[in-house]
Design an enzyme around this catalytic site. Structure first.
Site, short mmCIF file in Angstrom:
data_model
loop_
_atom_site.label_atom_id
_atom_site.label_comp_id
_atom_site.label_asym_id
_atom_site.label_seq_id
_atom_site.Cartn_x
_atom_site.Cartn_y
_atom_site.Cartn_z
N ILE A 1 0.76 -1.29 0.16
CA ILE A 1 -0.02 0.15 0.04
C ILE A 1 0.72 1.26 -0.02
CG2 ILE A 1 -1.95 1.24 1.21
CD1 ILE A 1 -2.21 -1.66 2.65
N CYS A 2 0.61 2.02 -0.93
CA CYS A 2 1.54 3.56 -0.99
C CYS A 2 0.57 4.49 -0.17
CB CYS A 2 1.37 3.91 -2.43
SG CYS A 2 2.42 5.38 -2.35
N LEU A 3 0.95 4.58 1.15
CA LEU A 3 0.01 5.72 2.17
C LEU A 3 1.33 6.09 3.13
CD1 LEU A 3 -2.65 6.25 3.11
CD2 LEU A 3 -2.72 4.37 4.61
#
Ligand code: ZN
Ligand code: ZN
Lengths: 151, 298
Positions: free
Chosen positions: A86-88
Site C-alpha cells: 500500500i502506498c500511504l
C-alpha cells in the site's frame, strides 16, 4: 518471544470492545503481533460489497515504527500493487507513535474511497485511472466481485 | 460575640487572605448565605502546571458555626468521581471536627492539599496509551499535549535517528541544512525538549502494572470467521500469490520491454520497474519471510 508490550494489548482489547465499523482486526493464535484484518469496501466506491483481507504486522519497535500492512485479497487500486503493498504516507515518513492500528486501518479504508492516481504504486492501474476513469472503475468493480466476495 | 459577628469575622479574614479568589453572596437581610471559591493545586504559581481544579460552595445555615455548613463541590476538572467522593468524606470529617469554630479556610486548605496530590492530567499518553499516575514523570508540550517523559524520549530518539538515516541516503546537495526538528507525536507541531533529561525517567506506572494478554473465546470465533473467508477467497483465486507475483516482478525487471508475461485475463497492476528500495519501505518485502510463514501454514 519477548513479552507483548502493554500498548499492543491495550489496542487489541479496544479493537475487540469498540470495533471500528467496517473493519475487524484479530491477532493471530501464535503471534499476537500479527493481525488478520478484514476491511469492507466503502459504500459508493468501486470496492463496495467487497471484504478485503489484509495482514498487519507490528514490528519489534512498534509504536516507534509503523505497522507493516498489506492486502491479501486481490484489489484493483492505483495505490496498491500486485503484492498488495500500500502506498500511504502514514505507513512511511508520516508515521507517528500517536497513530494506532485502528487509525491505520481507517486510513486504508479512506484510501479505498478516494484512490489517488497521482501518487501511484501500481503504475498501469494509475495510468488507466487517469486516462479512462470509467474503465478503471469497471475493472475495480469486476475484481471486487470476482475476488473479494464472501460466499 | 453574636453569631453573626463570628461569621462576619471569619469572612473578613477569608477576604483578606484570598482576596479575589473568594466570592460571598449575601441574602436580603444582609446575612452571608453562600461562600464560593475555585481551588487549584499549589504549584508555586505556575499556572501551566495546574491540571485540576474544583469550585467549593459553602452554604451557611443560620446557626453556623454551631452546626456544619452545607458543602458542594462544583465543576471538578481533571478529577475522577472517586477522587471527588473521597474529598466529600474528608470535608465531612473536617466539618464535624470544627463544629463551633470557623471551618471554611480549613476546608479550602484541605481541598488544595488533595488537589496538589492528584494534580495529574486525566487524559492518556498518546504514545503508550496509558494514563498518568502519581509519581510518573511527564511533560506538557507547548501544544498542550501530555506525554510520559519516558515515552516522549523514545519518540524523540527514534525520530532523530530516522532523520539522520534519511539524510545519509541523500546526496550532499540535497541534505537539509536546518538539522533535526523534534515534533509532537499528536499534532506534529515543532517542540523543544531535552532528550537527555527525559530519557532518565522511569517507565509509566500503569504501563508496568497493566494486565496480560489473553486469547478470549470471542477472539477465537473471529479468527475462525477470518479463516473461512480466506479459504473461500482462495478457492475463487482472490488471494495474492506472493511467490508468483515476485517471480513476475523479476521477469519484468529483467526484460523491461516484454510486458507479455501476463498469464491470465487480469487487467491487473504490475510493479513499476523504477521502484526503489526506499519507496517500498512500507511494503512487506523485508518481512516477507515472516509473512510467508503465516500465509503458508494456514
Ligand atoms: Zn506514555
Ligand atoms: Zn501537540
Amino acid at each position: 518471544m519477548a513479552a507483548l508490550p502493554r500498548r499492543i494489548i491495550k489496542e487489541t482489547q479496544r479493537l475487540m470492545q469498540e470495533p471500528v465499523p467496517g473493519i475487524s482486526a484479530v491477532p493471530d493464535d501464535s503471534n499476537a503481533r500479527y493481525f488478520h484484518v478484514i476491511v469492507t469496501g466503502p459504500e459508493d466506491s468501486p470496492f463496495e460489497g467487497g471484504l478485503f483481507k489484509l495482514e498487519l504486522f507490528l514490528p519489534e519497535d512498534y509504536p516507534m515504527s509503523a505497522p507493516k500492512v498489506r492486502f491479501i485479497t486481490k484489489i484493483y487500486h492505483p495505490n496498491i500493487d500486485r503484492l498488495g503493498r500500500i502506498c500511504l504516507d502514514i505507513l512511511k515518513d508520516k508515521w507517528s507513535p500517536a497513530l494506532q492500528i485502528r487509525t491505520v486501518l481507517l486510513s486504508i479504508q479512506a484510501l479505498l474511497s478516494a484512490p489517488n492516481p497521482d501518487d501511484p504504486l501500481a503504475n498501469d492501474v494509475a495510468e488507466l485511472w487517469k486516462v479512462n476513469e470509467s474503465e478503471a472503475i469497471r475493472n475495480a468493480k469486476e475484481w471486487t466481485r470476482k475476488y473479494a466476495m464472501d460466499n | 460575640m453574636s453569631q453573626n459577628e463570628r461569621v462576619q469575622e471569619e469572612l473578613e479574614a477569608l477576604e483578606a487572605i484570598l482576596m479575589d479568589d473568594i466570592s460571598i453572596i449575601y441574602n436580603d437581610q444582609g446575612c452571608a448565605e453562600l461562600v464560593k471559591s475555585t481551588i487549584f493545586p499549589s504549584t508555586a504559581n505556575e499556572v501551566e502546571k495546574q491540571y485540576v481544579c474544583v469550585t467549593l460552595e459553602v452554604q451557611l445555615p443560620e446557626n453556623y458555626p454551631d452546626c456544619k455548613p452545607l458543602i458542594k463541590l462544583k465543576s471538578p476538572r481533571g478529577l475522577d468521581d472517586s477522587t471527588v467522593d473521597h474529598l466529600y468524606r474528608e470535608i465531612d470529617k473536617k466539618c464535624e471536627e470544627y463544629i463551633g469554630q470557623a471551618v471554611i479556610y480549613e476546608l479550602i486548605e484541605l481541598i488544595r492539599e488533595n488537589l496538589t496530590e492528584s494534580n495529574l492530567p486525566t487524559c492518556q499518553c498518546a504514545v503508550c496509551l496509558y494514563g498518568f499516575s502519581e509519581g510518573d514523570c511527564f511533560t506538557k508540550t507547548q501544544c498542550f499535549h501530555y506525554f510520559h517523559n519516558y515515552c516522549l524520549a523514545k519518540h524523540l530518539i527514534v525520530t532523530e535517528k530516522h532523520y539522520h538515516e534519511e539524510q545519509e541516503k541523500l546526496p550532499a546537495w540535497k541534505r537539509s541544512t536546518e538539522g533535526f526538528q523534534a515534533t509532537c507525536p499528536v499534532c506534529r507541531e515543532p517542540i523543544s525538549c531535552d532528550v537527555h533529561d527525559l530519557r532518565s525517567s522511569l517507565p509509566p506506572k500503569e504501563l508496568e502494572n497493566a494486565q496480560k494478554f489473553e486469547l478470549t473465546h470471542e477472539l477465537k470465533l473471529l479468527q475462525e470467521n477470518m479463516q473461512k473467508l480466506f479459504s473461500y477467497q482462495k478457492s475463487k483465486g482472490g488471494i495474492i500469490d506472493i511467490e508468483a507475483e515476485e517471480n513476475k516482478l523479476l521477469l519484468i525487471t529483467n526484460s523491461s520491454d516484454d510486458p507479455s508475461d501476463e498469464n491470465s485475463d487480469d487487467p491487473g497492476p504490475s510493479i513499476p520497474t523504477n521502484i526503489t528500495e526506499g519507496s517500498l519501505e512500507n511494503g512487506l518485502l523485508k518481512n516477507q519471510r515472516c509473512f510467508n510463514r503465516f500465509t503458508n501454514n494456514r
